[in-house]
Scaffold this motif. Sequence first.
Motif, mmCIF file in Angstrom:
data_model
loop_
_atom_site.group_PDB
_atom_site.id
_atom_site.type_symbol
_atom_site.label_atom_id
_atom_site.label_comp_id
_atom_site.label_asym_id
_atom_site.label_seq_id
_atom_site.Cartn_x
_atom_site.Cartn_y
_atom_site.Cartn_z
ATOM 1 N N THR A 158 0.841 -1.208 0.000
ATOM 2 C CA THR A 158 0.000 0.000 0.000
ATOM 3 C C THR A 158 0.874 1.255 0.000
ATOM 4 O O THR A 158 0.499 2.266 -0.596
ATOM 5 N N ARG A 159 2.050 1.180 0.641
ATOM 6 C CA ARG A 159 2.959 2.339 0.598
ATOM 7 C C ARG A 159 3.395 2.603 -0.840
ATOM 8 O O ARG A 159 3.386 3.737 -1.311
ATOM 9 N N GLU A 160 3.723 1.519 -1.546
ATOM 10 C CA GLU A 160 4.187 1.678 -2.932
ATOM 11 C C GLU A 160 3.060 2.180 -3.839
ATOM 12 O O GLU A 160 3.217 3.120 -4.588
ATOM 13 N N GLU A 161 1.923 1.495 -3.724
ATOM 14 C CA GLU A 161 0.809 1.828 -4.631
ATOM 15 C C GLU A 161 0.202 3.193 -4.342
ATOM 16 O O GLU A 161 -0.385 3.818 -5.207
ATOM 17 N N GLY A 162 0.301 3.623 -3.074
ATOM 18 C CA GLY A 162 -0.348 4.887 -2.700
ATOM 19 C C GLY A 162 0.617 6.051 -2.662
ATOM 20 O O GLY A 162 0.263 7.127 -2.180
ATOM 21 N N ALA A 163 1.848 5.844 -3.168
ATOM 22 C CA ALA A 163 2.846 6.916 -3.113
ATOM 23 C C ALA A 163 2.375 8.124 -3.908
ATOM 24 O O ALA A 163 1.539 8.003 -4.805
ATOM 25 N N GLU A 164 2.905 9.291 -3.549
ATOM 26 C CA GLU A 164 2.581 10.534 -4.271
ATOM 27 C C GLU A 164 2.765 10.306 -5.769
ATOM 28 O O GLU A 164 3.730 9.660 -6.185
ATOM 29 N N GLY A 165 1.855 10.814 -6.538
ATOM 30 C CA GLY A 165 2.002 10.691 -7.991
ATOM 31 C C GLY A 165 1.312 9.456 -8.543
ATOM 32 O O GLY A 165 1.093 9.341 -9.735
ATOM 33 N N ARG A 166 0.936 8.506 -7.674
ATOM 34 C CA ARG A 166 0.195 7.334 -8.144
ATOM 35 C C ARG A 166 -1.289 7.696 -8.164
ATOM 36 O O ARG A 166 -1.722 8.591 -7.436
ATOM 37 N N PRO A 167 -2.073 6.980 -9.003
ATOM 38 C CA PRO A 167 -3.476 7.405 -9.168
ATOM 39 C C PRO A 167 -4.361 7.259 -7.925
ATOM 40 O O PRO A 167 -5.353 7.944 -7.795
ATOM 41 N N TRP A 168 -4.008 6.358 -7.022
ATOM 42 C CA TRP A 168 -4.876 6.130 -5.855
ATOM 43 C C TRP A 168 -4.119 6.451 -4.566
ATOM 44 O O TRP A 168 -2.932 6.167 -4.459
ATOM 45 N N ALA A 169 -4.839 6.997 -3.598
ATOM 46 C CA ALA A 169 -4.280 7.162 -2.255
ATOM 47 C C ALA A 169 -4.772 5.971 -1.437
ATOM 48 O O ALA A 169 -5.950 5.626 -1.499
#
Length: 649
Positions: A158-169
């Motif tokens: 979730t840290r990787e996928e929700g990083a700044e610049g990714r489409p989802w928080a």
Amino acid sequence: MAAGGSTQQRRREMAAASAAAISGAGRCRLSKIGATRRPPPARVRVAVRLRPFVDGTAGASDPPCVRGMDSCSLEIANWRNHQETLKYQFDAFYGERSTQQDIYAGSVQPILRHLLEGQNASVLAYGPTGAGKTHTMLGSPEQPGVIPRALMDLLQLTREEGAEGRPWALSVTMSYLEIYQEKVLDLLDPASGDLVIREDCRGNILIPGLSQKPISSFADFERHFLPASRNRTVGATRLNQRSSRSHAVLLVKVDQRERLAPFRQREGKLYLIDLAGSEDNRRTGNKGLRLKESGAINTSLFVLGKVVDALNQGLPRVPYRDSKLTRLLQDSLGGSAHSILIANIAPERRFYLDTVSALNFAARSKEVINRPFTNESLQPHEAKRARGPEEEEIGSPEPMAAPASASQKLSPLQKLSSMDPAMLERLLSLDRLLASQGSQGAPLLSTPKRERMVLMKTVEEKDLEIERLKTKQKELEAKMLAQKAEEKENHCPTMLRPLSHRTVTGAKPLKKAVVMPLQLIQEQAASPNAEIHILKNKGRKRKLESLDALEPEEKAEDCWELQISPELLAHGRQKILDLLNEGSARDLRSLQRIGPKKAQLIVGWRELHGPFSQVEDLERVEGITGKQMESFLKANILGLAAGQRCGAS
Ligand code: ADP
Ligand code: MG
């Protein structure tokens, strides 16, 4: 004898499962892929784990009664016939030498990715007390089990996928509860007492009041989980020094919010469940409270068996509500989750009967089909935005609230907006029926929910009405165009003064109405000696002077040819300009081709940019095209000019 069944199809499914397991091996290889809306049904996966002999229990003097055959099957002595063995086949079999990582990577890690697709997943450890459920789920600091491994991976992902610049928080929260003697206890807040289990309109199981802690690191998780685990109800029995007498449920929620339009949100729930063992009271020597506990535990597990049977047989009623455990597992068994059941068994002969019964339960469970679905909706403040441009508010999206607290703030009422209208209708009529029969009980829908539903229903009806009127208007316009073509053929053009919005939708269409093209008007207007004349009444040869005696409607309906002076044309333009600059939305709607939506757009534009300097500026209004502006002018300038003439005469 093959107790677990061994058809070709099952082999293929198992091969697919092992392939998925192999591809899922290794840490942090989860990925947010293929977020399909309606994935195919997923069968409950069943793995069996045989623990080694423990605590000095002899292997040589007490040979094991279970033996693994390959990575999917095992055999156990048949107590009815010592010459025979019972053979079982599952999605995976883990022998006594298997490691914690083998079980995690082989059976648990592959289902975690579904959480990021907004789907639910669950892992249940089943089996007799002392067979290794807690070891599998929790493990020890040296040999961490499924729970710490899954949390570590999920938080990393979730840290990787929700990083700044990714489409989802992304954000993660945890809850931890136990079911002890049919009571649901919050392990993060032991003082809160017995909690109720509820189901929302989408079939999601909820526990209102259950603590929910945001966690963003493994240290966060441990900070809440370790003290809570000490709150677990444990007691000593002869079977197991630290036997869990309750069902422990760790719930991890992954909340996702899209950063850009259409601002969707998703929620995936992961249940990690360490079930209490089914007790044989004759062997545990349980008395008093312990006996009562065993009874309650057995009841829950007994109902779990009934639920599995009902699902297998496709019975119309599945007795989820008959115990707290099954109610909680409603969306994990035959519900919306990707589920894996790990049946833990022990090699010792004294466990023989419990082992057979655990294996039989596991074999029945693998027939259960789940129907996972993506739990996705629009973020509450965006749902309104999506309804239509009329209600659109221009501006940047609201800054995102801290996701954990935002999801806590989500009231059940907000979720109702996504309710199926058919379901809504049914609930309301059922409610009305009950009321008409003088039902004394509480209404099906509690008051605020009910009001909201009625409101939603009204809005829906209004929407339908608007749609119906739009269709009717289109029909009338098409009719008018057809008549125009006909008129052209007959060389008898007529003109029409503007119709108010209400007249257009009225039942009486004007028959010989023709709107003269703008070009033609300008040509006529440019004529140097042009003056306003009503030249002739073709049909009835009515005299010019008699016009005053006519009713305005009659005048419009008659086939008059008009010639407009440039002054009057300019006057018409000025009149429209005045209306555009000073008229209310309601006034604007009285013009041809201006509906409520466009009237609103015009008023909005005016507020933002100031007055229109010329009527052609209409084209600059977002949502009004050049073509629409032209047809608006054609329809209105002439109409107003004619209206002016008629009014003046
Ligand atoms: P349960 O939760 O089913 O009652 P436990 O997990 O407490 O059983 O296991 C009982 C005992 O067996 C514990 O001492 C545990 O450490 C040990 N044990 C269970 N499974 C294994 C295993 N796979 N390897 C080594 N020890 C195990
Ligand atoms: Mg245990």
